[in-house]
Design an enzyme around this catalytic site. Structure first.
Site, PDB file in Angstrom:
ATOM      1  CB  SER A 176      -8.413   0.074   5.798  1.00 21.23           C
ATOM      2  OG  SER A 176      -9.174   1.221   6.066  1.00 21.23           O
ATOM      3  CE  LYS A 223      -3.975   1.775   2.702  1.00 20.22           C
ATOM      4  NZ  LYS A 223      -4.837   1.452   3.862  1.00 20.22           N
ATOM      5  CB  SER A 227      -8.141   3.227   3.034  1.00 22.18           C
ATOM      6  OG  SER A 227      -7.274   2.597   3.973  1.00 22.18           O
TER       7      SER A 227
END
Length: 472
Positions: free
Chosen positions: A175, A76, A151
């Site tokens: 997330s 990420k 996310s």
């Protein structure tokens, strides 16, 4: 690229494939699909191909010592990587090159993994749909008209679309687990402190935790074993021994007590999600687990508590992005005050601004006691609820999300509706326990549904084994 780690390692061991061939195949697939899915913000092609070519020479020896030898991974884009752009999905860090690498990423590479790129995310990890990125939304590979969840949507999509074998995300309120559910992959949020947060750009420091996505439970267990452990660079990382998570995957769950809270199966839960999750719990029962009813009486407060604590910590953490030391600077500003205001106004998106304002208000003089302090008191009540529940059971089972994935744009103008998608996941971060999402069904329109299993602190081995038993 739909192969698991074990399957790739068998190809390497037999000489039927080399890391460089697999890595080239990954980049060919990324080039074919990323313009549609938008899963990657930065592709690390040249460096990855050099890593892979170096791995070719001694791959058979590396298989004996390196758990992720020759395995393509993605991380990420809020995890710092030396010399590789780290944006957090925000204009304010659009061209930031960190001078150091996050501990979790460094551990992946030390274990033989090949870093293929940095994945898209909601800006500063604030969102539940991956529509808040300054670089455009990520699309769900199951149906590109739908969100992948957030996310960590880019990391979930990278695994689901076979753009890498495993990936890392961060989980502040669901997330990792929610996008895993929406994309039909496995996602684990470890115990708070199980994995070092050094190099993770902070959103809410008491809630954030790094964790893996994988194609199956065993891949997730293997990756957790690599990244877990105490880190001298992170004072909040726990000095707890790291179990053999892969070795713990026996599939034997006879006598395991699984708690089911009725509060998580009532109003607001999609009927198809309820049916799939209840069927999954029944499957665990058939494998020898015992189902017991538990209660989490303060669960009705979790969304309010989470969005007070998370936004308060965000307003503090994001104060560092001021245009002075790094990131975007408003060049047209005439005074220092104007530079602060204009840099933050131009650099932050609407959702980040909303959360900074909410958090600043909750911490402001005259409101701190009424909001932030009260939220922390209720947080302790939630911890007490879980402590009592774990006296009656070993694990807790709930839906991961109240609905399957929703359409792009469907909730983007309704923040409260978006926040309610986190209702089953945020509690886990407030309490600090581990939880995993495993695919357990498909809706009538073909979208994945996830089962969430929740463990006690540092009980990831038992949690992963239960997930493995269901998956098997």
């Amino acid at each position: 690229m739909n192969l698991t780690i074990d399957e790739l390692h068998k190809l390497y061991a037999s000489g039927d494939a080399r890391p460089s061939e697999i890595t080239q195949a990954v980049f060919a697939r990324i080039e074919q699909t990323n313009n549609r899915l938008n899963a990657f913000l930065t592709v690390n092609k040249d460096a990855a191909l050099r890593q892979a070519a170096a791995a070719d020479a001694d791959i058979k020896a590396a298989l004996q010592t390196k758990p992720l030898a020759g395995i393509p991974v993605a991380v990420k884009d809020n995890l710092c990587t030396t010399g590789i752009r780290t944006t957090c999905g925000s204009r304010i860090l659009g061209n930031y090159l960190p001078p150091y690498t996050a501990t979790a990423v460094a551990k992946l590479e030390a274990a033989g993994a090949i870093l293929v790129g940095k994945t898209n995310l909601d800006e500063f990890a604030m969102g539940s749909s991956n529509e808040n990125s300054a670089f455009g939304p990520v699309r769900n590979p199951v149906n590109e008209d739908y969100v992948p969840g957030g996310s960590s949507g880019g990391s979930a999509v990278a695994v689901a679309a076979d753009l890498c074998s495993v990936s890392l995300g961060s989980d502040t309120g669901g997330s990792i687990r929610q996008p895993a559910s929406f994309c039909g992959v496995v996602g684990l949020k470890p115990t708070y402190g199980r994995v070092s947060r050094y190099g993770l750009v902070a959103f809410a420091s008491s809630l954030d935790q790094i964790g893996p996505f994988g194609k199956n439970v065993k891949d997730v267990a293997r990756t957790l074993g690599v990244i877990a452990g105490r880190d001298r660079y992170d004072a909040t990382s726990a000095n707890e021994s790291v179990s053999d998570y892969v070795g713990a995957l026996t599939g034997d769950i006879k006598g395991l007590r699984i708690g089911v809270p009725p509060e998580c199966f009532g109003e607001g839960l999609d009927a198809e999600v309820k049916t799939s999750v209840e069927a999954a719990i029944k499957k665990l029962q058939e494998r020898g687990a015992e189902v017991v009813e538990i209660t989490l009486p303060h669960s009705k407060y979790v969304v309010a508590v989470y969005y007070l604590i998370a936004t308060a910590e965000a307003s503090s953490n994001l104060a560092r992005f001021d245009g002075v030391r790094y990131g975007l600077r408003a060049e047209e500003a005439r005074t220092l005050s104007e530079m602060y205001q204009q840099s933050r106004d131009q650099g932050f998106g609407a959702e980040v601004k909303r959360r900074i304002m909410l958090g600043t208000f909750a911490l402001s003089s005259g409101y701190y006691d009424a909001y932030y302090e009260k939220a922390q008191r209720v947080r302790q009540m939630l911890c007490n609820d879980f402590a009592k529940a774990f006296q009656k059971c070993d694990l807790i089972a709930t839906p991961t999300a109240p609905t399957p994935a929703f359409k792009l744009g469907e909730k983007v103008n309704d923040p409260l509706a978006m926040y309610l998608d986190d209702i089953f996941t945020v509690t886990i971060n407030l309490v600090g326990v581990p939880a995993i999402s495993v695919p357990c069904g498909v809706s009538s329109n073909g979208l994945p549904i996830g089962l969430q299993l929740i463990g006690n602190h540092f009980d990831e081995a038992r949690l992963l084994n239960a997930a493995y038993a269901y998956e098997s």
